[in-house]
Design a protein around this motif. Sequence first.
Motif, short mmCIF file in Angstrom:
data_model
loop_
_atom_site.label_atom_id
_atom_site.label_comp_id
_atom_site.label_asym_id
_atom_site.label_seq_id
_atom_site.Cartn_x
_atom_site.Cartn_y
_atom_site.Cartn_z
N SER A 1 0.82 -1.21 0.00
CA SER A 1 0.00 0.00 0.00
C SER A 1 0.86 1.26 0.00
CB SER A 1 -1.00 0.00 1.17
OG SER A 1 -0.33 -0.05 2.39
N PHE A 2 2.18 1.12 0.12
CA PHE A 2 3.09 2.28 -0.03
C PHE A 2 3.35 2.57 -1.52
CE2 PHE A 2 7.26 4.54 0.89
CZ PHE A 2 6.67 5.58 1.57
N LEU A 3 2.89 1.67 -2.37
CA LEU A 3 3.12 1.80 -3.82
C LEU A 3 2.70 3.16 -4.38
CD1 LEU A 3 4.26 -0.09 -6.03
CD2 LEU A 3 1.96 -0.96 -6.37
N PRO A 4 1.54 3.71 -4.01
CA PRO A 4 1.17 5.01 -4.59
C PRO A 4 2.22 6.09 -4.34
CG PRO A 4 -0.71 4.04 -3.49
CD PRO A 4 0.47 3.16 -3.17
N TRP A 5 2.75 6.13 -3.11
CA TRP A 5 3.76 7.17 -2.80
C TRP A 5 5.05 6.90 -3.60
CZ3 TRP A 5 -0.12 9.48 -1.36
CH2 TRP A 5 -0.13 10.59 -0.54
N LEU A 6 5.41 5.63 -3.74
CA LEU A 6 6.59 5.28 -4.56
C LEU A 6 6.36 5.71 -6.00
CD1 LEU A 6 7.18 1.74 -3.06
CD2 LEU A 6 8.86 3.61 -2.96
N CYS A 7 5.13 5.54 -6.49
CA CYS A 7 4.84 5.88 -7.89
C CYS A 7 4.83 7.39 -8.11
CB CYS A 7 3.50 5.28 -8.31
SG CYS A 7 3.55 3.49 -8.40
N ILE A 8 4.29 8.14 -7.14
CA ILE A 8 4.29 9.61 -7.25
C ILE A 8 5.74 10.10 -7.27
CG2 ILE A 8 3.69 11.75 -6.05
CD1 ILE A 8 1.21 10.09 -4.93
N ALA A 9 6.57 9.52 -6.39
CA ALA A 9 7.99 9.89 -6.35
C ALA A 9 8.68 9.49 -7.65
CB ALA A 9 8.67 9.19 -5.17
N ALA A 10 8.36 8.31 -8.16
CA ALA A 10 9.00 7.83 -9.40
C ALA A 10 8.62 8.72 -10.58
CB ALA A 10 8.58 6.39 -9.68
N ALA A 11 7.33 9.11 -10.65
CA ALA A 11 6.90 9.98 -11.76
C ALA A 11 7.68 11.30 -11.72
CB ALA A 11 5.40 10.22 -11.68
N GLY A 12 7.89 11.82 -10.51
CA GLY A 12 8.66 13.06 -10.37
C GLY A 12 10.11 12.87 -10.81
N LEU A 13 10.73 11.79 -10.36
CA LEU A 13 12.13 11.53 -10.74
C LEU A 13 12.25 11.31 -12.24
CD1 LEU A 13 13.08 9.21 -7.75
CD2 LEU A 13 14.11 11.45 -8.24
N HIS A 14 11.30 10.58 -12.82
CA HIS A 14 11.35 10.29 -14.26
C HIS A 14 11.20 11.57 -15.09
CE1 HIS A 14 10.00 5.84 -13.53
NE2 HIS A 14 11.22 6.09 -13.11
N ALA A 15 10.58 12.58 -14.51
CA ALA A 15 10.42 13.86 -15.23
C ALA A 15 11.78 14.50 -15.49
CB ALA A 15 9.53 14.80 -14.43
N ALA A 16 12.81 14.05 -14.76
CA ALA A 16 14.16 14.60 -14.94
C ALA A 16 15.00 13.73 -15.87
CB ALA A 16 14.86 14.73 -13.59
N GLY A 17 14.40 12.67 -16.43
CA GLY A 17 15.16 11.78 -17.32
C GLY A 17 15.77 10.63 -16.55
N PRO A 18 16.59 9.79 -17.24
CA PRO A 18 17.17 8.63 -16.57
C PRO A 18 18.05 9.05 -15.39
CG PRO A 18 17.53 8.54 -18.94
CD PRO A 18 16.98 9.90 -18.64
N LEU A 19 18.05 8.23 -14.34
CA LEU A 19 18.80 8.57 -13.13
C LEU A 19 20.14 7.85 -13.04
CD1 LEU A 19 15.89 8.28 -10.54
CD2 LEU A 19 16.71 10.34 -11.69
N THR A 20 20.33 6.83 -13.86
CA THR A 20 21.53 5.99 -13.75
C THR A 20 22.80 6.83 -13.82
OG1 THR A 20 20.24 4.43 -15.01
CG2 THR A 20 22.54 3.85 -14.61
N GLY A 21 23.63 6.69 -12.81
CA GLY A 21 24.93 7.36 -12.80
C GLY A 21 24.85 8.84 -12.51
N ARG A 22 23.68 9.35 -12.15
CA ARG A 22 23.56 10.79 -11.89
C ARG A 22 23.45 11.04 -10.38
NH1 ARG A 22 18.86 12.84 -15.52
NH2 ARG A 22 19.89 14.85 -15.67
N ASP A 23 23.82 12.25 -10.01
CA ASP A 23 23.72 12.65 -8.60
C ASP A 23 22.36 13.29 -8.37
OD1 ASP A 23 26.37 11.86 -7.83
OD2 ASP A 23 27.14 13.59 -8.95
N VAL A 24 21.63 12.73 -7.41
CA VAL A 24 20.24 13.14 -7.16
C VAL A 24 20.13 13.66 -5.73
CG1 VAL A 24 17.86 12.26 -7.00
CG2 VAL A 24 19.39 11.36 -8.77
N ALA A 25 19.36 14.71 -5.54
CA ALA A 25 19.04 15.17 -4.18
C ALA A 25 17.54 15.10 -3.98
CB ALA A 25 19.53 16.59 -3.96
N VAL A 26 17.13 14.70 -2.80
CA VAL A 26 15.70 14.69 -2.46
C VAL A 26 15.50 15.65 -1.29
CG1 VAL A 26 13.74 13.31 -1.70
CG2 VAL A 26 15.44 12.31 -3.25
#
Length: 321
Positions: A123-148
């Motif tokens: 049931s935590f899936l919705p929050w993971l998906c909202i976060a994922a949609a936001g991260l995906h808006a910035a393009g692929p994350l592999t090898g990049r430095d990300v701040a939350v």
Amino acid sequence: MEVLAAHLPAYTKMVVKGNRGGLPVPLTLGPSCIGRVTDVAPDVFHVIPGDIVLDTALLDAGGGDEILVGWVGLGGSGAGSERTDRMRTVWHDGVFAEKALCAKETMVKLPGAENYPDPARLSFLPWLCIAAAGLHAAGPLTGRDVAVIGATGQLGGAAVLMALAEGAATVTAVGRNKEALERLAELGPRVRIHRLTGDRATDAAGIGPVDVALDALGATPTADATMAAYDSLRGRGTLVLIGGVHQDLIIPYGDLMHRRLTLRGSWMSDEETVTTVWNLIRSGLLDLSAIELLTVGLDDPAAALDLAERTTGLGFVALIP
Ligand SMILES: NC(=O)c1ccc[n+]([C@@H]2O[C@H](COP(=O)([O-])OP(=O)(O)OC[C@H]3O[C@@H](n4cnc5c(N)ncnc54)[C@H](OP(=O)(O)O)[C@@H]3O)[C@@H](O)[C@H]2O)c1
């Protein structure tokens, strides 16, 4: 649909008090859940009785008219329209219940979820998906430095887990709560932490430089933490806004242009993102064991709201009706 487990967001008490926007009361609250389909209307073909689904609550009529069934928040301008009022009249009640009648558009099938050992955790899936949609808006994350930013909250904690699962080189978790930050640091050597000081320049230096900054903050009295995230971006970096900050941002035109920055917004998620996140969980790439699951029933709503309010970061409250 039989409701198996529903996430009780940390700010649900605010929603109940009316501090997060109007709702057509009385109604059964509840924005999303994991459920088992018990029956379908004759025109429903993508799910059948017995399927385990995620109900996302998101009903989209197009043209910016989007509602969350049983919850606050409207898509588009956020102001609503005569059409969203009509949508809310027809699709009124949410999923904090034993059984729920859901619009077919809100249901996404989770193939194989019937074998997942701990459905309440899903049931935590919705929050993971909202976060994922936001991260995906910035393009692929592999090898990049990300701040939350706001990593100490539930949406932010979800974003840290997602960024790690999707191969970020480093994930800088930013927030105020020291214990929550320390817990995030224990996720692994790719996690850095920065405790917000409230001073924009100091915070920007502590956060960055990063390629992607995701703002998942709750309602803050100033935009300083968000702007520190903006300042922390490398050239060609992206700041994505998914939080609940009700502040205006003053963006320096020349700086955004010369540093070729991108500013994005992201609201809720979509079916493709749900499927991606579910596949990451199913394959073991996204391990939910780091999440602390607390459960409540329907018997004492006030105590459940209090517990949810106290539970942020990598902990969350699931309602098992
Ligand atoms: N874009 C979307 O689709 C979407 C979907 C769902 C929710 N939201 C929004 O996301 C926001 C966060 O949700 P959540 O579930 O993560 O809430 P949460 O668990 O309550 O987290 C709130 C976060 O905001 C931080 N914060 C709160 N007040 C602050 C302040 N004055 N200064 C600095 N930091 C502050 C908290 O930091 P500390 O704990 O360290 O103090 C925490 O990291 C909500 O406001 C909601 O409106 C957006």
